[in-house]
Each structure stands twice: as structure tokens, then as C-alpha cells.
Design an enzyme around this catalytic site. Sequence first.
Site, PDB file in Angstrom:
ATOM      1  N   GLU A 108       0.434  -0.955  -0.232  1.00 45.34           N
ATOM      2  CA  GLU A 108      -0.418   0.217   0.092  1.00 45.34           C
ATOM      3  C   GLU A 108       0.810   1.006   0.245  1.00 45.34           C
ATOM      4  OE1 GLU A 108      -4.062  -1.358   2.300  1.00 45.34           O
ATOM      5  OE2 GLU A 108      -2.517  -1.419   3.537  1.00 45.34           O
TER       6      GLU A 108
ATOM      7  N   GLY B 123     -12.395  -3.877   1.914  1.00 45.05           N
ATOM      8  CA  GLY B 123     -13.333  -5.288   1.236  1.00 45.05           C
ATOM      9  C   GLY B 123     -14.856  -4.110   0.481  1.00 45.05           C
TER      10      GLY B 123
ATOM     11  N   ILE C 160     -12.783 -10.242   7.216  1.00 46.17           N
ATOM     12  CA  ILE C 160     -13.815 -10.381   6.636  1.00 46.17           C
ATOM     13  C   ILE C 160     -13.895 -11.561   4.902  1.00 46.17           C
ATOM     14  CG2 ILE C 160     -15.827  -9.858   6.512  1.00 46.17           C
ATOM     15  CD1 ILE C 160     -14.802  -9.596   8.606  1.00 46.17           C
TER      16      ILE C 160
ATOM     17  N   MET D 140      -9.299  -2.765   8.173  1.00 45.74           N
ATOM     18  CA  MET D 140      -8.683  -3.700   9.528  1.00 45.74           C
ATOM     19  C   MET D 140      -7.636  -2.299  10.636  1.00 45.74           C
ATOM     20  SD  MET D 140      -7.403  -6.973   8.428  1.00 45.74           S
ATOM     21  CE  MET D 140      -7.346  -7.814  10.914  1.00 45.74           C
ATOM     22  N   GLU D 141      -7.810  -0.993   9.623  1.00 42.06           N
ATOM     23  CA  GLU D 141      -7.141   0.856  10.509  1.00 42.06           C
ATOM     24  C   GLU D 141      -7.710   1.781  10.879  1.00 42.06           C
ATOM     25  OE1 GLU D 141      -5.829  -1.071   7.841  1.00 42.06           O
ATOM     26  OE2 GLU D 141      -4.715  -2.904   8.649  1.00 42.06           O
TER      27      GLU D 141
ATOM     28  N   ASP E  49     -11.346  -6.955  -3.088  1.00 42.41           N
ATOM     29  CA  ASP E  49     -11.855  -8.070  -2.982  1.00 42.41           C
ATOM     30  C   ASP E  49     -13.791  -7.551  -2.117  1.00 42.41           C
ATOM     31  OD1 ASP E  49     -12.564  -8.660   0.526  1.00 42.41           O
ATOM     32  OD2 ASP E  49     -10.649  -8.179  -0.120  1.00 42.41           O
TER      33      ASP E  49
END
Length: 231
Positions: free
Chosen positions: A13, A79, A155, A175-176, A199
Site C-alpha cells: 500500500e 473489502g 472478513i 482493519m485500520e 475484494d
Amino acid sequence: IGKIGIIGAMDSEISRYLKEIDQANTTVIQGITYYEGTLCQVPVVICKSGVGKVNAAICTQLLVDRFQVESVIFTGVAGAVHPELEIGDIVISTSCQQHDLDASPLGFARGTIPFQETSVFPADTQLISWAQEASQWIEGAKVFTGKVLSGDQFISDVGTVRNLREEFDGYCVEMEGAAVAHVCYLSGVPYVVIRSMSDRADHSAQVNFIEFTELAAERSFLMVTHMLTHL
Ligand code: ADE
């Protein structure tokens, strides 16, 4: 606009940023390498937080305290949760919330932090509108503006996605973001999260994540660099 902190969670990233940054000066603090320099003529500090909310919170607080950044942009992949989002599409955060925070047995709504007024952390309206303006230069991707959900979980299940959509009105999951948002909120620093979908957080998420993270990270990078160019 002053110095901007740019955070990604993984090497994939931030690798494009590290190729483009000029006059990089590096400092390592608590295992995180901070790259100070300019990107598109704008003073920036680029860093990799590592995955998850604790890493993201530490990284953000260090950016604010040690580097005095005046705003924070989180860049990377997520996601998709909104049904119209396809892989490669982009979400600009209106706000961030921790979907995995759950003290519901005590009567607190899921996703809310007990005894704390704010659990949904609003992104900066100026940064949001700069990001929206940048989206006109992005080809082949839809750009949405909506709530980003964060939790210490990858997930990969449609039932969870449906719940994240219905219970929290989430557009994407990662997640952040909410950890960055929380730190920025407490420090009074404006932030925005710009994520491209790797995704759909469903049964194909693991394979899609591996296949599309590079493409999605590139899209997020393009959004951010167009933002900086047209400040
Ligand atoms: N980041 C990218 N895809 C994700 C997913 N499905 N869950 C959590 N974080 C993600």
C-alpha cells in the site's frame, strides 16, 4: 495546507509512494520507518503502520506528536460492503467506526465505545471534497463516499457483510481506518481514508485479495496523488 501524514498498513500500500517521494529522510521509531519529503510538491511523511487497529493507532499518534503533521490520509485497500461496489472501485470516508467493538451484553450498542460520546469519527469535510474532486481523474472506477468500518478481522463471509451494511451502514471494511480516525479525533487533526476495493469480503475474498491488492493499492495511490496535485 501543511505537512500531510500518509499511512498505509502494508508494503504493497505504500511502495508506490516510496518510489515517488522526493528528498526522503528516514527515521525509525518503535519499529516504524517514517519517510519525510515531498510528494507532488507537498510536504509529506509516509509510513507503514502494520496491520490492525493497535498498530494504526500507534503509528498515527507518532505522526502527530513527533512529525507535527497537520492532516492525515490513510491509503490502501478494503473489502467492499456496499452492494454496488466492485473490485477496484473507491471509497472516500465520511466517517469511520470500529465494527468489532461489542459491549452489547452491558446494553451498549454494537460498534460503540462504552462511556464515550463519540464512536463514529467524522472525516474532514475539506479533505473529503478534495478527494471527490480528484476522483474525476480516475478512469474505470466508481468513487463512493461513505462510512468505513474497521475491525481486527479479515472478513470473508456474506452474512457478516450483510450485517455490516444493515447494522452500521458501512461502505467498505478494513482493519485500520477507525483507529487512525480515533487518534486524529482526540488530537484535533483532520483525516480522510481513501480505499480501493481488493475484494468483496465474501467467500472469494482471500483469492481476490491476493490477486487485486496491487491494482487497488495503485488506484488509491492515484487518488491521493491527484488530490495533492490539485490542492
Ligand atoms: N482489507 C481488504 N479486504 C479486507 C477484508 N475482506 N476484510 C478486512 N480487511 C480487508
